[in-house]
Design a protein around this motif. Structure first.
Motif, PDB file in Angstrom:
ATOM      1  N   ALA A   9     -16.357  30.127 -17.239  1.00  0.00           N
ATOM      2  CA  ALA A   9     -16.462  28.706 -17.575  1.00  0.00           C
ATOM      3  C   ALA A   9     -15.160  28.229 -18.202  1.00  0.00           C
ATOM      4  CB  ALA A   9     -17.622  28.490 -18.546  1.00  0.00           C
ATOM      5  N   ASP A  10     -14.804  26.992 -17.905  1.00  0.00           N
ATOM      6  CA  ASP A  10     -13.621  26.408 -18.526  1.00  0.00           C
ATOM      7  C   ASP A  10     -13.953  25.009 -19.038  1.00  0.00           C
ATOM      8  OD1 ASP A  10     -13.417  24.492 -16.491  1.00  0.00           O
ATOM      9  OD2 ASP A  10     -11.758  25.476 -15.495  1.00  0.00           O
ATOM     10  N   THR A  54     -20.514  30.324  -6.374  1.00  0.00           N
ATOM     11  CA  THR A  54     -20.983  28.960  -6.566  1.00  0.00           C
ATOM     12  C   THR A  54     -20.235  28.324  -7.735  1.00  0.00           C
ATOM     13  OG1 THR A  54     -22.781  29.676  -8.035  1.00  0.00           O
ATOM     14  CG2 THR A  54     -23.305  29.439  -5.679  1.00  0.00           C
ATOM     15  N   PHE A  55     -20.222  27.003  -7.729  1.00  0.00           N
ATOM     16  CA  PHE A  55     -19.598  26.230  -8.802  1.00  0.00           C
ATOM     17  C   PHE A  55     -20.588  25.191  -9.277  1.00  0.00           C
ATOM     18  CE2 PHE A  55     -16.132  27.673  -6.137  1.00  0.00           C
ATOM     19  CZ  PHE A  55     -15.241  28.170  -7.061  1.00  0.00           C
ATOM     20  N   GLU A  56     -20.523  24.884 -10.558  1.00  0.00           N
ATOM     21  CA  GLU A  56     -21.351  23.815 -11.101  1.00  0.00           C
ATOM     22  C   GLU A  56     -20.619  23.174 -12.273  1.00  0.00           C
ATOM     23  OE1 GLU A  56     -24.419  26.046 -14.014  1.00  0.00           O
ATOM     24  OE2 GLU A  56     -24.453  26.727 -11.936  1.00  0.00           O
ATOM     25  N   PRO A  57     -20.931  21.915 -12.557  1.00  0.00           N
ATOM     26  CA  PRO A  57     -20.290  21.281 -13.709  1.00  0.00           C
ATOM     27  C   PRO A  57     -20.775  21.938 -15.001  1.00  0.00           C
ATOM     28  CG  PRO A  57     -21.776  19.742 -12.560  1.00  0.00           C
ATOM     29  CD  PRO A  57     -21.816  21.036 -11.833  1.00  0.00           C
ATOM     30  N   GLY A  62     -15.836  20.387 -17.702  1.00  0.00           N
ATOM     31  CA  GLY A  62     -15.334  21.636 -17.144  1.00  0.00           C
ATOM     32  C   GLY A  62     -16.191  22.119 -15.997  1.00  0.00           C
ATOM     33  N   THR A  63     -15.999  23.370 -15.634  1.00  0.00           N
ATOM     34  CA  THR A  63     -16.661  23.968 -14.480  1.00  0.00           C
ATOM     35  C   THR A  63     -17.130  25.370 -14.821  1.00  0.00           C
ATOM     36  OG1 THR A  63     -15.246  22.727 -12.973  1.00  0.00           O
ATOM     37  CG2 THR A  63     -16.297  24.685 -12.057  1.00  0.00           C
ATOM     38  N   VAL A  64     -18.235  25.782 -14.197  1.00  0.00           N
ATOM     39  CA  VAL A  64     -18.700  27.160 -14.268  1.00  0.00           C
ATOM     40  C   VAL A  64     -18.642  27.720 -12.850  1.00  0.00           C
ATOM     41  CG1 VAL A  64     -20.593  28.728 -14.827  1.00  0.00           C
ATOM     42  CG2 VAL A  64     -20.263  26.640 -16.183  1.00  0.00           C
TER      43      VAL A  64
END
Length: 89
Positions: A9-10, A54-57, A62-64
């Motif tokens: 995560a960022d 996968t990516f999610e907000p 940021g993004t996970v």
């Protein structure tokens, strides 16, 4: 048989869209020296090993990014965790 997951995560600006990585094609990068190949390349490598990406907000910005695999490290494409061999055709 369980699954293992790695999540990174960022708190950056996030992705412009949260499409499935398999839908992404190489294209313009938002990075000054980027090639636009990073996510599509990562997806293809992980897919070849039978893993998922996968990516999610991220809540608060940021993004996970999540990588999921079988808990033994082996992918669905191979008995030993290596991509299936092919003759290049």
């Amino acid at each position: 048989d369980g699954q293992a997951e790695v999540a990174v995560a960022d708190r950056g600006p996030g992705l412009s869209s949260y499409e499935r990585p398999s839908d992404l094609t190489p294209g313009p990068s938002t990075k000054r020296r980027g090639t636009g190949l990073g996510i599509p390349f990562a997806y293809k490598v992980l897919e070849a090993h039978g893993w998922s990406l996968t990516f999610e907000p991220r809540e608060g910005g940021g993004t996970v990014a999540r990588i999921a695999m079988e808990a033994d490290g082996h992918g669905r494409n191979s008995e030993r965790g290596h991509p299936e061999e092919h003759d290049g055709r």
